[in-house]
Design an enzyme around this catalytic site. Sequence first.
Site, PDB file in Angstrom:
ATOM      1  N   GLU A 181      32.182  -6.950  -6.882  1.00  0.00           N
ATOM      2  CA  GLU A 181      31.358  -5.352  -7.617  1.00  0.00           C
ATOM      3  C   GLU A 181      30.596  -4.463  -6.312  1.00  0.00           C
ATOM      4  O   GLU A 181      30.648  -3.086  -6.885  1.00  0.00           O
ATOM      5  CB  GLU A 181      30.932  -6.033  -8.564  1.00  0.00           C
ATOM      6  CG  GLU A 181      31.207  -6.308  -9.627  1.00  0.00           C
ATOM      7  CD  GLU A 181      29.943  -6.937 -10.860  1.00  0.00           C
ATOM      8  OE1 GLU A 181      31.071  -7.820 -11.423  1.00  0.00           O
ATOM      9  OE2 GLU A 181      29.139  -7.472 -10.827  1.00  0.00           O
ATOM     10  N   HIS A 234      29.869  -9.679  -2.610  1.00  0.00           N
ATOM     11  CA  HIS A 234      29.536  -9.679  -3.833  1.00  0.00           C
ATOM     12  C   HIS A 234      31.154  -8.500  -4.370  1.00  0.00           C
ATOM     13  O   HIS A 234      31.002  -7.016  -3.498  1.00  0.00           O
ATOM     14  CB  HIS A 234      29.147  -9.284  -5.239  1.00  0.00           C
ATOM     15  CG  HIS A 234      29.402  -9.948  -7.148  1.00  0.00           C
ATOM     16  ND1 HIS A 234      30.093  -9.313  -7.813  1.00  0.00           N
ATOM     17  CD2 HIS A 234      29.149 -11.251  -7.615  1.00  0.00           C
ATOM     18  CE1 HIS A 234      30.140  -9.815  -8.384  1.00  0.00           C
ATOM     19  NE2 HIS A 234      29.657 -10.773  -8.350  1.00  0.00           N
ATOM     20  N   GLU A 264      35.119 -16.245  -5.325  1.00  0.00           N
ATOM     21  CA  GLU A 264      35.094 -15.811  -6.601  1.00  0.00           C
ATOM     22  C   GLU A 264      36.529 -14.643  -6.411  1.00  0.00           C
ATOM     23  O   GLU A 264      36.117 -13.431  -6.213  1.00  0.00           O
ATOM     24  CB  GLU A 264      33.800 -14.699  -6.984  1.00  0.00           C
ATOM     25  CG  GLU A 264      32.599 -15.338  -7.272  1.00  0.00           C
ATOM     26  CD  GLU A 264      31.646 -14.678  -8.271  1.00  0.00           C
ATOM     27  OE1 GLU A 264      30.754 -14.854  -9.256  1.00  0.00           O
ATOM     28  OE2 GLU A 264      31.392 -13.272  -7.294  1.00  0.00           O
ATOM     29  N   SER A 294      34.709 -16.772 -14.533  1.00  0.00           N
ATOM     30  CA  SER A 294      34.274 -16.913 -15.539  1.00  0.00           C
ATOM     31  C   SER A 294      34.502 -19.027 -16.033  1.00  0.00           C
ATOM     32  O   SER A 294      35.725 -19.416 -16.430  1.00  0.00           O
ATOM     33  CB  SER A 294      36.574 -17.150 -15.658  1.00  0.00           C
ATOM     34  OG  SER A 294      36.892 -15.334 -16.175  1.00  0.00           O
ATOM     35  N   GLY A 333      34.959 -12.405 -15.339  1.00  0.00           N
ATOM     36  CA  GLY A 333      35.137 -11.609 -16.310  1.00  0.00           C
ATOM     37  C   GLY A 333      36.030 -11.558 -17.248  1.00  0.00           C
ATOM     38  O   GLY A 333      36.305 -11.099 -18.271  1.00  0.00           O
ATOM     39  N   ASN A 379      24.585 -14.965 -12.272  1.00  0.00           N
ATOM     40  CA  ASN A 379      24.007 -14.230 -11.355  1.00  0.00           C
ATOM     41  C   ASN A 379      24.174 -12.759 -13.214  1.00  0.00           C
ATOM     42  O   ASN A 379      24.735 -12.923 -13.596  1.00  0.00           O
ATOM     43  CB  ASN A 379      25.872 -14.182 -10.767  1.00  0.00           C
ATOM     44  CG  ASN A 379      25.160 -12.123 -10.265  1.00  0.00           C
ATOM     45  OD1 ASN A 379      23.943 -11.851 -10.232  1.00  0.00           O
ATOM     46  ND2 ASN A 379      26.796 -11.256  -9.844  1.00  0.00           N
ATOM     47  N   LYS A 408      23.844 -10.181 -13.083  1.00  0.00           N
ATOM     48  CA  LYS A 408      24.003  -8.527 -12.982  1.00  0.00           C
ATOM     49  C   LYS A 408      22.856  -8.093 -13.753  1.00  0.00           C
ATOM     50  O   LYS A 408      22.033  -7.920 -12.925  1.00  0.00           O
ATOM     51  CB  LYS A 408      25.600  -8.275 -13.733  1.00  0.00           C
ATOM     52  CG  LYS A 408      26.227  -9.958 -13.099  1.00  0.00           C
ATOM     53  CD  LYS A 408      27.735  -9.633 -13.251  1.00  0.00           C
ATOM     54  CE  LYS A 408      29.119 -10.147 -12.376  1.00  0.00           C
ATOM     55  NZ  LYS A 408      30.292  -9.885 -12.878  1.00  0.00           N
TER      56      LYS A 408
END
Length: 283
Positions: A111, A109, A184, A238, A190, A17, A19
């Site tokens: 985000e 997702h 996730e 990660s 991250g 991904n 992003k």
Amino acid sequence: MAHATRVAGRRPLIAGNWKMNIDHLHAIALVQKVAWTLKDAGHDFDDVEVAVFPPFTDLRSVQSLVAADHLHIRYGAQDLSTHDEGAYTGEISGAFLARLDCDYVIVGHSERRAYHHEDDAVVAAKAQAALRHGLVPVICVGETAEDLEQQGPAAVPVAQLAAVLDGIADRLGDEAAEIVVAYEPVWAIGSGHAATPGQAQQVIGRLRETIAERLAGPLGADRADRLADATRILYGGSVAVGNVAGFLAEPDIDGALVGGASLDARSFADIARFRSHVVTARD
């Protein structure tokens, strides 16, 4: 239902991904480099599938490259609209993605859930839209650190997945390839601090059980069990060259949704070649 060993028919999927990174020119270079690196390493794409998820503006370039060079890399979009067409400025229809020969599209997702306030109902509607246009939705689920502390492992991801399954059960045929699930943990994305393989397996095993349990009513127990056994469930958060083999050694983890490491061709290719890594320890 118990899952002691990985089902042979579940081909691992390593998905990158990107992003909101990389324009269409750099996208061409990155996909070429990933493909060349894997080819030089003798990667068997029939054994481990590799896919990339570029920004919308890169998709046409990636499509043209993949088609012209007959690359085995697959690709998808990072999001889609719940609507098929109409006065929805800035939205991208699943019909458009299908015309670009996308295989996959990410829905739900963390985000999108956090920054665009997409709730379970919206995510379910996006999964429905993907299936309407022959796209495989990669259904993302995961919990925050606060969720984990207050509700324990698996509670939030299971609820998120159940809501989507309720919305798409009537659209599922006999092919488990119609959906992919990605766990996730938001607290790991991250952060540089991934979940342990054991932690990920605990949640992902429960997600597989949820597929069987939630679909048993509308589809029948036997069919629901078959779909649960055959559905690929990925870990994301990660993911790196140094930890991917440990995750993929777990019986219910069928691949990885890779973030930052997918922007580096060598790192992403090495992750895709997870079977070449020696696992010296298991958590």
